[in-house]
Structures are given as C-alpha cells and as structure tokens.
Scaffold this motif. Structure first.
Motif, PDB file in Angstrom:
ATOM      1  N   LEU A  64      35.107  42.643  40.944  1.00  0.00           N
ATOM      2  CA  LEU A  64      34.995  41.552  41.520  1.00  0.00           C
ATOM      3  C   LEU A  64      35.383  40.295  40.328  1.00  0.00           C
ATOM      4  O   LEU A  64      35.466  39.549  40.847  1.00  0.00           O
ATOM      5  CB  LEU A  64      33.305  41.640  41.604  1.00  0.00           C
ATOM      6  CG  LEU A  64      32.794  40.412  41.593  1.00  0.00           C
ATOM      7  CD1 LEU A  64      32.583  39.938  43.008  1.00  0.00           C
ATOM      8  CD2 LEU A  64      31.087  39.947  41.243  1.00  0.00           C
ATOM      9  N   LYS A  65      35.789  40.717  38.994  1.00  0.00           N
ATOM     10  CA  LYS A  65      36.616  39.676  39.016  1.00  0.00           C
ATOM     11  C   LYS A  65      37.955  39.613  38.961  1.00  0.00           C
ATOM     12  O   LYS A  65      37.898  38.034  38.946  1.00  0.00           O
ATOM     13  CB  LYS A  65      36.159  39.981  36.852  1.00  0.00           C
ATOM     14  CG  LYS A  65      35.306  40.746  36.267  1.00  0.00           C
ATOM     15  CD  LYS A  65      35.195  41.100  35.339  1.00  0.00           C
ATOM     16  CE  LYS A  65      34.125  41.777  34.488  1.00  0.00           C
ATOM     17  NZ  LYS A  65      34.603  43.098  33.602  1.00  0.00           N
ATOM     18  N   VAL A  66      38.462  40.715  39.437  1.00  0.00           N
ATOM     19  CA  VAL A  66      39.575  39.782  39.644  1.00  0.00           C
ATOM     20  C   VAL A  66      39.432  39.238  41.345  1.00  0.00           C
ATOM     21  O   VAL A  66      40.026  37.828  41.148  1.00  0.00           O
ATOM     22  CB  VAL A  66      40.672  41.469  40.247  1.00  0.00           C
ATOM     23  CG1 VAL A  66      42.127  40.570  41.188  1.00  0.00           C
ATOM     24  CG2 VAL A  66      40.753  42.352  39.027  1.00  0.00           C
ATOM     25  N   LEU A  67      38.991  39.194  41.843  1.00  0.00           N
ATOM     26  CA  LEU A  67      38.384  38.360  43.094  1.00  0.00           C
ATOM     27  C   LEU A  67      38.258  37.049  42.946  1.00  0.00           C
ATOM     28  O   LEU A  67      38.921  36.283  43.365  1.00  0.00           O
ATOM     29  CB  LEU A  67      37.481  39.271  44.232  1.00  0.00           C
ATOM     30  CG  LEU A  67      38.683  40.176  44.189  1.00  0.00           C
ATOM     31  CD1 LEU A  67      36.809  40.936  45.316  1.00  0.00           C
ATOM     32  CD2 LEU A  67      39.260  40.067  45.882  1.00  0.00           C
ATOM     33  N   ARG A  68      37.364  36.341  41.456  1.00  0.00           N
ATOM     34  CA  ARG A  68      37.140  35.617  41.136  1.00  0.00           C
ATOM     35  C   ARG A  68      38.101  34.625  40.590  1.00  0.00           C
ATOM     36  O   ARG A  68      37.869  34.063  40.205  1.00  0.00           O
ATOM     37  CB  ARG A  68      35.849  36.581  40.662  1.00  0.00           C
ATOM     38  CG  ARG A  68      34.762  36.477  41.438  1.00  0.00           C
ATOM     39  CD  ARG A  68      33.319  35.775  40.468  1.00  0.00           C
ATOM     40  NE  ARG A  68      32.002  35.996  41.486  1.00  0.00           N
ATOM     41  CZ  ARG A  68      30.773  36.383  41.458  1.00  0.00           C
ATOM     42  NH1 ARG A  68      30.853  36.888  39.696  1.00  0.00           N
ATOM     43  NH2 ARG A  68      30.157  37.124  42.580  1.00  0.00           N
TER      44      ARG A  68
END
Ligand code: BG6
Length: 486
Positions: free
Chosen positions: A263-267
């Motif tokens: 999720l951190k990557v996508l954000r």
C-alpha cells in the motif's frame, strides 16, 4: 498444511474462467491428494442442467485445459463426482433454494463463494447470500477481476461487499501474485543479503516490467471492449508486480505486513500532472500483422468488434515512486496483446561502473542487469561482465542463468492452484486489501479521465511487433531502451 473439508461455490461456474482455470486447478490439487474426500465443488449457472449434463460440459470445455501430464481418467471421474451443478439466477435471491439444499450447515466446513462473474453482480450476489442466510461469519468470498472499472465503482464494490463480509473474509484475486516467479522475487529479495543493499536509487538505474502477449482478444470482445489494456492488465497485474519489486522489507509474510508495504508503494506513486499525462503514457491498438508466421486481423476487425473502436490493446507508462529509496528511478511498465513474443518479465538494471580500470572504455561495459522471468518459463538471469579467456584483458557480458524448472524438479503449480489453496486455508497474503485496490485505481484514474476527455486515440501498431514506435520513444527520451530492443 492439510485442508479442512470445504464447500466451494463457483458463481460463473460454467463460464470461461471456470473452465480454463478454476476447474483444472481444483482437479490438479485433487489429483495431488490435497482435497478432503468429502469436499464439494458447487458450480452455479443459469442453464438448466443436472449434474450429469454439467459433467458433460466439463468434458467438453474444461478437460482440454488440463495438463496431459497430470491427467488420469480415474482421478478425473473421481473429481467430477464431487462437482455439483446448481441452476439459479444469481440476481434473484428467491431462486437460491437449491444452493441452500446442497450446502452443508456444519460450521467446521469451510464455505467459499467464488464470484467469477462481472463485477456489476458482486454486490447483488453478496446481498442475496446474506438474505438467504448463506453468508455466515465462517464463510469467505473471492472476487475475481475486474474489480470495478474506476475508483468510484471499486469503492462501491468494497462498500457493498463489506456490508456482508468482513475484510478478513474477502479475497480479491490477482492471479499474477500466485505466479511462482513473483514469490521467488520475495525469496530473492528477503532471503538473501546480496541484493538488498543495492536495491535502491544509488545503484539501480531503472526497472522495466513487461507483460507481452501474442494472443489477441479472442472471444472476449464483449468484456475487452469495455476494459482495454489499462484496466485489464496495468491497474492490477503490472502495479502488483511493481509493488513486490519496490516495497520495503515487510515485518513478516503475514497478510497485513505485506499488504501494508504494498500500500505504501501505491500511495507513493507520483501522481500524474497534465504534462506527464501527455508525455509518460503511450496507448496503442493492434492492426493486422503476423504472429508466429500466421496472419492475424486488426483489433477493429476481430469477431464482434466495433470497427471504430478506440479501446487500447497496448499501454506503456513511465512511473516514479516518491520515496527515499526510489526517488528519480523510472519504472517503465508495458503490456500489450498481439506482440512479438509471449513474455512476462521484470528487468532491474543497475548503474554503470563509475570508472574503468581497464583499457576498455566505460561505455563498453554493459551495466549489470537482473531479469526475473515469469513467462513463458520462470527463472532468473543475472548479467555480469567477465574476462574472455586467453591473453590480454578483454571483458564481455555473460549471463548467470537460473531455470527454476531445472533446479527444482518438482512440478509447477498454476497460479490459480496456489491461490485457491490459500483461499481454502484462509491465507490472505497474496490477495489485495480494499485500501490497496482503491490506491491503485486512484493512481490510474487521471489517465482514464484524460483519455475520455481528450479523445486520445490509440496509436496503431502492427501485430507481431513490440507496440507503437512511441513506446520506444518514451523510454528512449531517457537514453534507455526496452530490453528486447537493446
Ligand atoms: C487476465 C487478463 O487477467 O490476464 C487477460 O484479463 C490476460 O486479458 C491474462 O490475457 C494474462 O494472464 P497470463 O497468466 O496468461 O499471463
């Protein structure tokens, strides 16, 4: 870990995915001895078939997709005996009684509803299951892609399905995460010390992720025309691969530890701006050409095609991740149908050596490159520089090759086999969480809007090539080339 007894209900049980992937996957696991003796596979459809007629449909449509090496008539017959067919109208709860009748009520029996249907039916089916008391707190639901067609519809699905099932009961499938090579990438990154110190902007020049297919749309025109390559492949499969490459080491392989990092990557994906929307995306559509020596028609001339369709069958994007680890490292993603080869790979290219101590110039040193191959076979290739034998000191590129099929003689498992086992075991690590799904849609949403408003026509490319010339220009502007074109 052995499976406990289960009732697996396949909505869309007579459909294409079920016949091509789900039934063959369950058969393979049955043949391998993984399925409990009394486990049932309940296929739902609208046709008015009885069990025997459905088995005939399995023989006609699913049997051909089973690997001959694992097929045996006796075990197939045994497998078919556990398949039940239930005819009902998924949109109408009043027709669900026959499903009640075949489901077993013992709460020790795992109950899974697999929705291999268009996403517009997800909410309705979940509510119907709930209304009929079939969705218990012990049951699970699997949502097949496409998980919506934009951010709003994905949110709507999450909301509606969430009214019936808790997040821990929802399995959003992306079959790319079930591929052997993707899991090997986790092993490579977090089971070795070698790469992690180099896995950052200081040492990596760029990352390319390609999923190229030789096939066209085949008989899926109805679906594909409303989808296109961005929704069909980039928003999900390509972004999931990007997450696995780019994420920070998770605390463990537990579901939320891994999903938090993805999720951190996508954000952290750099949002598009009007400039990057115009410059960093290439949209293409195949024209007639030759694939593997055979003449193939243009997308607009395929069966049931709209002759004026502007649906893209190819997309290439330059993405950037705004974090300390990745700032300034371009991630080039591309996918297309009717391309020059059937291939899926992740290419991590390292920086050039800072200085040559040899008489050869710096530029004659090919930078190191790690290729993680997902398809057609799975393996790893590491490109290094080595001295050529004999007098003098000439270096040339060599390849260290690891072929997983050769190294581990064990038979390969199809992605769906692994993912279905995970669902039946309640293991969520390889499935998308609602916030991940929404973050992925959020990033691609401006592209969808831009294409809609600008009427941006896809660029033509000849079938059997690597896509429109603009895709080479996209990466060429940064002084780079796609690996196959280098
Ligand atoms: C599916 C897409 O998700 O993935 C298809 O809908 C595509 O269009 C397929 O062909 C590719 O999967 P694989 O495993 O064959 O690379």
């Amino acid at each position: 870990m052995a499976l406990t007894d289960f009732d697996l209900v396949l909505f869309g049980g007579g459909g294409d995915l079920s016949m091509r992937k789900l039934i063959p996957a369950m058969y393979a696991r049955d043949r391998a001895g993984d399925l409990p003796a009394t486990a049932q596979i309940i296929c739902i459809g609208r046709q008015n078939w009885n069990d025997a007629e459905f088995v005939q449909a399995l023989n006609e449509n699913a049997r051909q997709h089973i690997n001959e090496k694992v097929f045996a008539q006796a075990s197939w017959d045994k497998f078919c005996a556990r398949v039940r067919y239930v005819s009902l109208d998924a949109t109408d709860a009043a027709t669900y009684q026959p499903l009640n009748d075949v489901l077993r009520s013992d709460t020790n029996i795992t109950r899974v509803f697999y929705l291999a249907t268009p996403p517009t039916l997800f909410a309705r089916i979940c509510h119907n299951l709930s209304a009929r008391g079939l969705a218990t707190e012990h049951s699970r639901v699997v949502l097949e892609k496409p998980l919506g067609r934009d951010l709003a519809s994905a949110k709507e699905i999450n909301l509606e399905v969430g009214q019936v099932f808790k997040e821990s009961q929802i399995f959003r499938i992306d079959h790319y995460l079930g591929k052997e090579a993707v899991q090997n990438l986790l092993a490579l990154r977090f089971g070795n010390v070698l790469f992690e110190p180099l896995w950052r902007r200081e040492w990596i020049s760029d990352v390319q992720i390609t999923i190229a297919e030789e096939i066209g749309v085949g008989n899926r025109m109805g679906y594909y025309e409303t989808s296109g390559a961005l929704r069909d492949m980039l928003q999900n499969h390509l972004l999931q691969l990007l997450c696995i490459v780019a994420m920070e080491p998770p605390l463990s392989v537990s579901a939320d530890a891994v999903r938090d990092e993805k999720l951190k990557v996508l954000r952290s994906l750099k949002p598009f701006t009007p400039t990057t929307l115009a410059r960093n995306i290439v949209r293409g559509q195949y024209r007639a050409g030759h694939v593997e020596g055979k003449a193939v028609p243009a997308y607009r001339q395929e069966k049931n095609a709209n002759p004026e369709s502007n649906t893209e069958t190819f997309v290439a994007v330059k993405a950037e991740i705004d974090t300390w680890r990745w700032a300034g490292v371009p991630f080039y993603l591309r996918t297309g149908k009717r391309m020059a080869d059937q291939l899926a790979e992740i290419v991590v290219r390292f920086k050039a050596i800072p200085h040559s101590i040899f008489t050869q110039s710096n530029s004659s040193f090919q930078p190191n490159c790690l290729v993680i191959r997902l398809q057609p076979d799975d393996g790893l290739q590491l490109n290094l520089m080595a001295k050529t034998p004999g007098d003098g000191m000439r270096l040339k590129p060599v390849e260290l090759e690891l072929d997983f099929a050769e190294t581990f003689k064990a038979p390969r498992m199809d992605a769906y086999e692994r993912l279905l086992l995970d669902v039946l075991r309640g293991q969520l690590t390889l499935f998308m969480r609602s916030d991940e799904l929404e973050a992925a849609w959020e990033w691609v949403e401006p592209v969808l809007r831009y294409w809609e408003h600008e009427g941006n026509e896809p660029m033509p490319y000849t079938s059997g090539t690597w896509g429109p010339a603009a895709a080479s220009a996209l990466i060429g502007r940064d002084g780079l080339q796609w690996r196959e074109e280098a």
